[in-house]
Design a protein around this motif. Structure first.
Motif, PDB file in Angstrom:
ATOM      1  N   TRP A 145       0.814  -1.215   0.000  1.00 47.71           N
ATOM      2  CA  TRP A 145       0.000   0.000   0.000  1.00 47.71           C
ATOM      3  C   TRP A 145       0.849   1.268   0.000  1.00 47.71           C
ATOM      4  O   TRP A 145       0.702   2.146  -0.851  1.00 47.71           O
ATOM      5  CB  TRP A 145      -0.950  -0.002   1.197  1.00 47.71           C
ATOM      6  CG  TRP A 145      -1.826   1.203   1.281  1.00 47.71           C
ATOM      7  CD1 TRP A 145      -1.636   2.314   2.048  1.00 47.71           C
ATOM      8  CD2 TRP A 145      -3.042   1.437   0.549  1.00 47.71           C
ATOM      9  NE1 TRP A 145      -2.651   3.222   1.862  1.00 47.71           N
ATOM     10  CE2 TRP A 145      -3.527   2.714   0.944  1.00 47.71           C
ATOM     11  CE3 TRP A 145      -3.768   0.704  -0.395  1.00 47.71           C
ATOM     12  CZ2 TRP A 145      -4.704   3.256   0.429  1.00 47.71           C
ATOM     13  CZ3 TRP A 145      -4.936   1.248  -0.909  1.00 47.71           C
ATOM     14  CH2 TRP A 145      -5.392   2.503  -0.507  1.00 47.71           C
ATOM     15  N   SER A 146       1.747   1.395   0.946  1.00 52.18           N
ATOM     16  CA  SER A 146       2.558   2.613   1.062  1.00 52.18           C
ATOM     17  C   SER A 146       3.469   2.831  -0.154  1.00 52.18           C
ATOM     18  O   SER A 146       3.489   3.926  -0.728  1.00 52.18           O
ATOM     19  CB  SER A 146       3.387   2.587   2.351  1.00 52.18           C
ATOM     20  OG  SER A 146       4.136   3.763   2.502  1.00 52.18           O
ATOM     21  N   LEU A 149       1.309   3.909  -3.104  1.00 53.83           N
ATOM     22  CA  LEU A 149       0.889   5.298  -2.987  1.00 53.83           C
ATOM     23  C   LEU A 149       2.020   6.252  -3.356  1.00 53.83           C
ATOM     24  O   LEU A 149       1.817   7.235  -4.079  1.00 53.83           O
ATOM     25  CB  LEU A 149       0.414   5.586  -1.560  1.00 53.83           C
ATOM     26  CG  LEU A 149      -1.008   5.186  -1.197  1.00 53.83           C
ATOM     27  CD1 LEU A 149      -1.278   5.495   0.272  1.00 53.83           C
ATOM     28  CD2 LEU A 149      -2.026   5.874  -2.082  1.00 53.83           C
ATOM     29  N   THR A 150       3.214   5.944  -2.873  1.00 54.12           N
ATOM     30  CA  THR A 150       4.367   6.801  -3.168  1.00 54.12           C
ATOM     31  C   THR A 150       4.677   6.821  -4.657  1.00 54.12           C
ATOM     32  O   THR A 150       4.904   7.884  -5.249  1.00 54.12           O
ATOM     33  CB  THR A 150       5.612   6.322  -2.391  1.00 54.12           C
ATOM     34  OG1 THR A 150       5.305   6.278  -0.983  1.00 54.12           O
ATOM     35  CG2 THR A 150       6.791   7.256  -2.607  1.00 54.12           C
ATOM     36  N   THR A 209      -8.780  10.914   2.874  1.00 48.98           N
ATOM     37  CA  THR A 209      -7.503  10.207   2.797  1.00 48.98           C
ATOM     38  C   THR A 209      -7.629   9.060   1.799  1.00 48.98           C
ATOM     39  O   THR A 209      -8.753   8.607   1.491  1.00 48.98           O
ATOM     40  CB  THR A 209      -7.094   9.621   4.168  1.00 48.98           C
ATOM     41  OG1 THR A 209      -8.041   8.600   4.543  1.00 48.98           O
ATOM     42  CG2 THR A 209      -7.069  10.715   5.234  1.00 48.98           C
ATOM     43  N   GLU A 211      -6.923   5.968   2.297  1.00 47.01           N
ATOM     44  CA  GLU A 211      -7.501   4.815   2.995  1.00 47.01           C
ATOM     45  C   GLU A 211      -9.016   4.934   3.089  1.00 47.01           C
ATOM     46  O   GLU A 211      -9.738   3.942   2.906  1.00 47.01           O
ATOM     47  CB  GLU A 211      -6.889   4.692   4.396  1.00 47.01           C
ATOM     48  CG  GLU A 211      -5.431   4.297   4.423  1.00 47.01           C
ATOM     49  CD  GLU A 211      -4.481   5.449   4.098  1.00 47.01           C
ATOM     50  OE1 GLU A 211      -3.292   5.191   3.875  1.00 47.01           O
ATOM     51  OE2 GLU A 211      -4.939   6.627   4.062  1.00 47.01           O
TER      52      GLU A 211
END
Length: 265
Positions: A145-146, A149-150, A209, A211
């Motif tokens: 996920w992170s 997103l980046t 957000t 999420e």
């Protein structure tokens, strides 16, 4: 309970919605709608090959969808605009798939069911595949996920943080192929991208957000599946398109809410 075809159909719709929700957010953020469309169109060729080779339709559809997505990724930036390349690949794969189906002698196939879905015919084994695929997609997206997103925000930032955007693209591509394969039974290859994009787009005005957007998209997708199935049962309309119609109405409603918030700000 699972003897009730409506119960199986509802569980299948919710499973596909949960798989499509987080993935659909990345499709919207990255503007990959046409990429998803090309992957979905390729699935019909996978269906033809799986029937010809007497293997699982899920396996065949996923293999060809993944091959299509990887091919598009490899060929992008080599002299053709991405939308042109995806258009050629998508419609070529669909055409070859339809022609391949016509050569299958002794095999009875309801082509409309694969084009527009046949959620009311979902079996227990189909439910296992759908929920297994949904769990795999959620696990893959949750795991990355992170970094995803980046890489979506800025590839240079991803490189500076020690991440490889191409690897994240591969994870997204694999997840997309799995989602297409599990959704083909529910909404068919022509409506898969609608189920990916519309709930995510509907969730966008309500979210603060990423999420939140993924969670709202999952809820909207599941709600669309339940209400769409009930409407199809009561009005005697096609189930897959009915689900997409409900999602479109929710999108219209959230768009109005978003516009009202912007006007009042």
């Amino acid at each position: 309970m699972l003897e009730d075809f409506m119960t199986r159909a509802t569980l299948a719709g919710i499973g596909v919605a949960l798989a499509a929700a987080p993935l659909g957010c990345f499709v919207v953020w990255r503007r990959m709608a046409y990429f998803g469309d090309a992957t979905a169109h390729a699935a019909i060729l996978g269906v033809a090959l799986s029937l010809a080779l007497s293997i699982s339709v899920f396996a065949g559809a996923m293999a060809v969808a993944l091959m299509m997505a990887l091919t598009a990724s490899v060929l992008s930036g080599r002299g053709y605009a991405m939308d042109t390349l995806l258009g050629v690949l998508a419609h070529s794969a669909l055409a070859f798939g339809l022609v391949a189906v016509s050569f299958l002698s002794g095999v009875r196939i309801d082509l409309m069911a694969y084009l527009f879905g046949d959620i009311l015919a979902v079996s227990r084994s189909d439910l296992v595949i759908i929920w297994g695929g949904a769990a795999l997609v959620i696990a893959l997206i949750g795991w990355r996920w992170s970094p995803l997103l980046t890489a979506t925000l800025n590839e240079d930032l991803a490189y500076a943080s020690g991440m490889d955007p191409k690897r994240e693209q591969l994870v997204l591509t694999l997840s997309l192929a799995i989602a297409v394969a599990v959704a083909i039974k529910v909404v068919g290859v022509l409506l898969i991208v609608a189920l990916l994009i519309i709930p995510a787009a509907a969730a966008r005005p309500l979210s603060r957000t990423p999420e939140q957007m993924a969670l709202f998209a999952a809820g909207i997708g599941a709600l669309s599946a339940v209400v769409g199935l009930r409407a199809a049962y009561m009005l005697d309309t096609p189930a897959g398109p009915s689900i997409v119609c409900v999602a479109a109405l929710v999108f219209a409603a959230t768009s109005i809410v978003g516009a009202a918030r912007s006007a009042g700000a």
